[in-house]
Design an enzyme around this catalytic site. Structure first.
Site, PDB file in Angstrom:
ATOM      1  N   LYS A  49      47.027  37.518  46.765  1.00 58.30           N
ATOM      2  CA  LYS A  49      46.398  38.231  45.649  1.00 58.30           C
ATOM      3  C   LYS A  49      46.549  39.743  45.850  1.00 58.30           C
ATOM      4  CE  LYS A  49      42.435  38.512  42.730  1.00 58.30           C
ATOM      5  NZ  LYS A  49      43.349  38.476  41.582  1.00 58.30           N
ATOM      6  N   ILE A  75      39.689  38.835  35.860  1.00 63.16           N
ATOM      7  CA  ILE A  75      39.004  38.977  37.152  1.00 63.16           C
ATOM      8  C   ILE A  75      38.875  40.442  37.542  1.00 63.16           C
ATOM      9  CG2 ILE A  75      39.232  38.436  39.625  1.00 63.16           C
ATOM     10  CD1 ILE A  75      40.403  35.712  38.726  1.00 63.16           C
ATOM     11  N   ASN A 130      52.551  45.334  41.801  1.00 68.08           N
ATOM     12  CA  ASN A 130      51.924  44.804  40.580  1.00 68.08           C
ATOM     13  C   ASN A 130      51.686  45.952  39.602  1.00 68.08           C
ATOM     14  OD1 ASN A 130      50.389  43.695  38.605  1.00 68.08           O
ATOM     15  ND2 ASN A 130      48.709  43.020  39.930  1.00 68.08           N
ATOM     16  N   CYS A 133      48.635  47.336  35.808  1.00 69.74           N
ATOM     17  CA  CYS A 133      47.391  47.967  36.200  1.00 69.74           C
ATOM     18  C   CYS A 133      47.322  49.317  35.496  1.00 69.74           C
ATOM     19  CB  CYS A 133      47.440  48.151  37.712  1.00 69.74           C
ATOM     20  SG  CYS A 133      46.056  49.040  38.370  1.00 69.74           S
ATOM     21  N   LYS A 167      56.745  43.830  39.677  1.00 69.22           N
ATOM     22  CA  LYS A 167      56.246  42.811  38.744  1.00 69.22           C
ATOM     23  C   LYS A 167      55.920  43.459  37.407  1.00 69.22           C
ATOM     24  CE  LYS A 167      53.255  38.804  38.573  1.00 69.22           C
ATOM     25  NZ  LYS A 167      52.351  37.953  39.353  1.00 69.22           N
ATOM     26  N   GLY A 219      49.834  30.122  32.113  1.00 65.10           N
ATOM     27  CA  GLY A 219      49.993  28.674  32.004  1.00 65.10           C
ATOM     28  C   GLY A 219      51.115  28.304  31.047  1.00 65.10           C
ATOM     29  N   GLY A 246      55.980  32.277  34.880  1.00 63.52           N
ATOM     30  CA  GLY A 246      55.195  32.090  33.658  1.00 63.52           C
ATOM     31  C   GLY A 246      55.302  30.669  33.147  1.00 63.52           C
TER      32      GLY A 246
HETATM   33  C1  LIG Z   1      43.425  33.572  38.186  1.00 69.57           C
HETATM   34  C2  LIG Z   1      44.665  34.397  38.243  1.00 69.57           C
HETATM   35  C3  LIG Z   1      44.729  35.504  39.089  1.00 69.57           C
HETATM   36  C4  LIG Z   1      45.882  36.294  39.147  1.00 69.57           C
HETATM   37  N1  LIG Z   1      45.920  37.366  40.003  1.00 69.57           N
HETATM   38  C5  LIG Z   1      47.065  38.096  40.095  1.00 69.57           C
HETATM   39  C6  LIG Z   1      47.162  39.164  41.020  1.00 69.57           C
HETATM   40  O1  LIG Z   1      46.249  39.452  41.801  1.00 69.57           O
HETATM   41  N2  LIG Z   1      48.320  39.895  41.046  1.00 69.57           N
HETATM   42  C7  LIG Z   1      49.397  39.611  40.238  1.00 69.57           C
HETATM   43  O2  LIG Z   1      50.426  40.285  40.314  1.00 69.57           O
HETATM   44  N3  LIG Z   1      49.328  38.568  39.368  1.00 69.57           N
HETATM   45  C8  LIG Z   1      48.207  37.822  39.286  1.00 69.57           C
HETATM   46  N4  LIG Z   1      48.150  36.756  38.419  1.00 69.57           N
HETATM   47  C9  LIG Z   1      49.326  36.473  37.556  1.00 69.57           C
HETATM   48  C10 LIG Z   1      50.198  35.363  38.132  1.00 69.57           C
HETATM   49  O3  LIG Z   1      50.729  35.713  39.401  1.00 69.57           O
HETATM   50  C11 LIG Z   1      51.357  35.036  37.178  1.00 69.57           C
HETATM   51  O4  LIG Z   1      52.165  36.186  37.039  1.00 69.57           O
HETATM   52  C12 LIG Z   1      50.888  34.620  35.786  1.00 69.57           C
HETATM   53  O5  LIG Z   1      49.731  33.820  35.866  1.00 69.57           O
HETATM   54  C13 LIG Z   1      51.969  33.851  35.008  1.00 69.57           C
HETATM   55  O6  LIG Z   1      52.382  32.694  35.686  1.00 69.57           O
HETATM   56  P1  LIG Z   1      51.738  31.236  35.400  1.00 69.57           P
HETATM   57  O7  LIG Z   1      51.761  31.007  33.922  1.00 69.57           O
HETATM   58  O8  LIG Z   1      52.584  30.287  36.170  1.00 69.57           O
HETATM   59  O9  LIG Z   1      50.351  31.292  35.929  1.00 69.57           O
HETATM   60  C14 LIG Z   1      46.999  35.954  38.344  1.00 69.57           C
HETATM   61  C15 LIG Z   1      46.939  34.834  37.492  1.00 69.57           C
HETATM   62  C16 LIG Z   1      45.808  34.064  37.442  1.00 69.57           C
HETATM   63  C17 LIG Z   1      45.779  32.866  36.517  1.00 69.57           C
END
Ligand SMILES: Cc1cc2nc3c(=O)[nH]c(=O)nc-3n(C[C@H](O)[C@H](O)[C@H](O)COP(=O)(O)O)c2cc1C
Length: 307
Positions: A49, A75, A130, A133, A167, A219, A246
């Site tokens: 994270k 979050i 990341n 932000c 990212k 998702g 994604g």
């Molecule tokens: C609960 C949650 C927390 C996330 N925290 C971060 C994070 O701390 N840093 C980051 O770069 N992306 C974070 N993401 C984004 C995911 O790494 C990912 O880029 C995004 O969810 C799309 O992929 P997915 O559809 O497979 O989840 C978070 C996603 C979720 C659902």
């Protein structure tokens, strides 16, 4: 890792991956927390994270909710700050059996660079920057502005010798332009993408589903959006290595990202419903490869046929 009949090794710029799937940031905690919960032996890397220079408290609840077939999170990147992270998580990184990548976040370029130095000292194998932000200067996301994103990547590039991935956000108007800008600033690959802006309202209480109202949607429903980003960057800049991210839930999703031009693919939200999803995904990728006579996943990268 067991002996395989097909070759699933891949690369992302200078990084060799034993497997093309990566656990996405924020969906496997600090990685250390998920050890034994996810099957990390089938992943090429797992991203912890995001961590900021100082501790961030995150938003107040509710900050996570399911919306349709996706997930909405606000979050606020709660984390203990890089100094605490280095001392608590750092010593455990070597024990997890998967290369752990750190994820840096901050409100200015200097903050990102400070985190990168701490992550390197903690022993991560690579760093994701990341860029989703807000920037202290104008409150806009770094990922939406090519020069602000490049300034952050340049600062991180100067601060660490580790490989770095930038990212990006699917909310960017011209994702290919931002990708070229971070490449020129020193990113070794781009991660496409972070979550999509979304919101939800509870019709009974008439209150927003998240305390911050707008959050990140993730998702299966976002796959076409992130895949479109991969396609656009791969078409415009075939030299930029891409980590697709994604909506991945199946082996076919992973193959689709390869065909669009990604060299590796991150799995995120799918971990919440199925923590051991990685093993099934890899089996499905291998089955696809056997069926289609593909000996290496690298043959699939950018292999979509013209319409
Ligand atoms: C609960 C949650 C927390 C996330 N925290 C971060 C994070 O701390 N840093 C980051 O770069 N992306 C974070 N993401 C984004 C995911 O790494 C990912 O880029 C995004 O969810 C799309 O992929 P997915 O559809 O497979 O989840 C978070 C996603 C979720 C659902």
């Amino acid at each position: 890792m067991k002996r395989r009949t097909v070759d699933i090794r891949s690369t992302l710029g200078p990084v060799a991956l034993r497997s093309p799937i990566v656990a996405a940031a924020g969906t496997v905690g600090s990685v250390v927390d998920f050890n034994g919960v996810a099957d990390f032996e089938v992943y090429g890397a797992a991203v912890a994270k995001s961590v900021s220079p100082e501790p961030w408290p995150g938003r107040t609840p509710p900050r996570l909710t399911s919306v349709g077939s996706g997930m909405l999170n606000g979050i606020g990147i709660q984390n203990p700050g890089i100094e605490a992270w280095k001392h608590t998580i750092g010593p455990m990184l070597a024990g997890v059996g998967v290369p752990v990548w750190g994820s840096a976040v901050g409100h200015d370029a200097r903050g990102f660079a400070e985190v990168a130095v701490g992550l390197e000292a903690a022993g991560v194998a690579a760093i994701e920057v990341n860029l989703s932000c807000p920037n202290l200067d104008d409150g806009h996301l770094f990922a939406l502005d090519a020069s602000a994103a490049a300034a952050v990547v340049r600062a991180v590039r100067t601060a660490t010798t580790l490989p770095i991935g930038a990212k990006l956000s699917p909310n960017a108007i011209d994702i290919a332009d931002i990708a070229a800008s971070v490449r020129d600033a020193g990113a070794d690959w781009v991660v496409l993408t972070n979550t999509v802006w979304g919101a939800g309202i509870d019709v009974e209480t008439r209150r927003p589903k998240l305390s911050g109202v707008v959050g990140g949607y993730s998702g299966t429903p976002i796959k076409p959006i992130a895949l479109r980003c991969v396609w656009e960057v791969a078409q415009a800049h075939p030299d930029i290595p891409i980590l697709g991210c994604g909506g991945v839930r199946t082996g076919a999703d992973v193959v689709e990202y390869f065909l669009a031009g990604a060299s590796a693919v991150a799995v995120g939200t799918a971990h919440f419903a199925e923590p051991r999803v990685g093993k099934r995904i890899i089996k499905e990728v291998e089955r696809y490869m056997t069926k289609h006579g593909t000996s290496s996943v690298r043959e699939l990268v950018g292999a979509a046929e013209p319409w």
